[in-house]
Design an enzyme around this catalytic site. Sequence first.
Site, mmCIF file in Angstrom:
data_model
loop_
_atom_site.group_PDB
_atom_site.id
_atom_site.type_symbol
_atom_site.label_atom_id
_atom_site.label_comp_id
_atom_site.label_asym_id
_atom_site.label_seq_id
_atom_site.Cartn_x
_atom_site.Cartn_y
_atom_site.Cartn_z
ATOM 1 N N PHE A 20 -7.837 14.742 -5.750
ATOM 2 C CA PHE A 20 -9.203 14.325 -6.081
ATOM 3 C C PHE A 20 -9.432 14.570 -7.556
ATOM 4 O O PHE A 20 -9.275 15.687 -8.048
ATOM 5 C CB PHE A 20 -10.250 15.074 -5.258
ATOM 6 C CG PHE A 20 -11.636 14.530 -5.482
ATOM 7 C CD1 PHE A 20 -12.096 13.436 -4.758
ATOM 8 C CD2 PHE A 20 -12.459 15.063 -6.459
ATOM 9 C CE1 PHE A 20 -13.362 12.889 -5.001
ATOM 10 C CE2 PHE A 20 -13.725 14.526 -6.698
ATOM 11 C CZ PHE A 20 -14.166 13.441 -5.963
ATOM 12 N N ASP B 232 -5.526 19.513 -13.386
ATOM 13 C CA ASP B 232 -6.955 19.373 -13.079
ATOM 14 C C ASP B 232 -7.414 20.697 -12.472
ATOM 15 O O ASP B 232 -7.192 20.973 -11.291
ATOM 16 C CB ASP B 232 -7.162 18.208 -12.108
ATOM 17 C CG ASP B 232 -8.632 18.015 -11.742
ATOM 18 O OD1 ASP B 232 -9.430 18.947 -11.979
ATOM 19 O OD2 ASP B 232 -8.980 16.945 -11.205
ATOM 20 N N LYS C 224 -16.622 22.305 -12.829
ATOM 21 C CA LYS C 224 -17.363 23.032 -11.783
ATOM 22 C C LYS C 224 -17.803 24.458 -12.146
ATOM 23 O O LYS C 224 -18.981 24.691 -12.366
ATOM 24 C CB LYS C 224 -16.550 23.047 -10.490
ATOM 25 C CG LYS C 224 -16.532 21.673 -9.807
ATOM 26 C CD LYS C 224 -16.060 21.761 -8.371
ATOM 27 C CE LYS C 224 -16.292 20.465 -7.614
ATOM 28 N NZ LYS C 224 -15.203 19.484 -7.713
#
Length: 421
Positions: free
Chosen positions: A151, A239, A268
Site C-alpha cells: 500500500f 515506504d 503518519k
Amino acid sequence: MVAAPEVVTAAFLPAEEFDRADFDRYVMGTYARFPIALERGEGCRVWDTEGKSYLDFVAGIATCTLGHSHPLVAAAVQAQMQTLQHVSNLYYTRWQGALAQWLVENSAADRAFFCNSGAEANEGAIKLARKYAHKVLNIAEPVILSAHSSFHGRTLATVTATGQPKYQKPFTPLPTGFDYIPYNDLPALQAALAKHQGKVCAVLIEPLQGEGGVRPGDREYFQGLRALCDEHRLLLMVDEVQAGMGRSGKLWGYENLGIVPDVITTAKGLGGGFPIGAMLCRESCNVFDPGDHASTFGGNPLACRVGLTVCETLVQENVLANVRDRGEQLQAGLQSLVARYPHLCAAERGWGLLRGLVLPENSPMQARDVVAAAIAEGLLLVPAGTQVVRFVPPLIVTAAEMAEALAALERAIGKLAASHS
Ligand SMILES: *Cc1c(COP(=O)(O)O)cnc(C)c1O
C-alpha cells in the site's frame, strides 16, 4: 511577544446534536465508517457524542503516536499559530530546517523534502526515481517495482504502485512504468529485473506491509534486495509511512532488517496526528533541482514545529523502550488468544506496536466483525484487509491500558466464539 488573544469558542460551533443522516447526505460516501461519532480524546482514550469512552488502539490509523491532546503537541500548535503558521517555500523558515536536520541526523538519509501526507511523500519518491533514471542511469522509459499486497497511497501514481488491483480497477487507465513482485521472494525479484532488461530504476517497498495485512519483511530477503539494488544501481526506496517513526520499536522499520535504504518516505506518525509527510534521500540520489518538485503547504512552520516536538518527545520520554515492552505484552496477549480460540484466531504477527491478529482462511467472520465486536466492548481497532485485525495504539500506551485492551478484546472474541459455536 504578542499577548495571546482570548480563545474564541462559540462563534462557529455546528448544531448541538450530531446528525448522522445529515453527515451522510453532505459528505461523499468514500468511507465505510463504523457507527460512532468521536468528540474528544485524551491520551489513549476517546469519547463519542453519547459520552461513551473507548480505548483507542487505532490512534488515527497509526498517526497519534503521543496519544490525544498531548500537552507538548498542543503547546507547539498554539505557540506556532500565534507566531507564524504558513508562508510557502518562497522563503526560509527555521522549523523546516530544524526538522530536516533531526530526520537526517536520525536516519540513513542526507536530505529532506516536506509534504503533507504519505501518498505525497511516495509521489515525490516516484518522481525522484524517474529523474534519477534519466539523469544517472540513462534509462528513457524507467520501471519502478513494488510488491503485491503493498500500500503506497491513493493518488494516481501511488495507487498504481500499490500492488492491490481492488484499489486500481475503477481508475484505469493507470500511468505506465510500474510492475509488481511478490513480497519476500528474491528469485521473483531477479526474474523481474531480467524481464525488464535494464529498465528498472527503483524498488518501492514497505519494511513491514501494513494495510496489506501486517506482514513483516524478511531479513534475508531485504539484504538480498539491497545487494541487487547495489549491483544494478537501483534505488531502494522504503515506504516507512506506517512502520516508521518508532512504531516498530526502532525509529525506522528498515532498522529491523539490517539494511540501509536510498530513499525513505514518512508521514503518519511524524506529526503525531497533525498532517505532515517527508521524503528523505541519500546524497547519491539527490537529483532534484529548483522547480522540479514542490508543495504549497509542505514544510510549513506549524507542521514542522509539531513534527519536531513529536520527534524530540520520542527521544526525551524514551518512548521506543515503551513500544518494545508494550509490544511484547500485546504479542503475549494475542498469542494466548490464538491458543485458546484456534478456530477464530490463526496467528499473530508484527513488530512493536504494529501488530495483527490473523483470522483463519475458512473463518466464519471477517476482521470487520471482530472490530465491531471490540467497539461494543469499548475498544477501537482497525482491519488490515479482510482477514487481519490490526493493533496500532499510541506509542505511550501504559501496561494497565494494554491489559484493559486485551481484556476487552477477549470479551469480544468470547462473545463471537459463543455465537459461532
Ligand atoms: C497510509 C499509508 C500511505 C498513504 O498515506 P496517506 O497519508 O493516506 O496518503 C502510504 N504508505 C503506507 C505504507 C501507508 O500505510
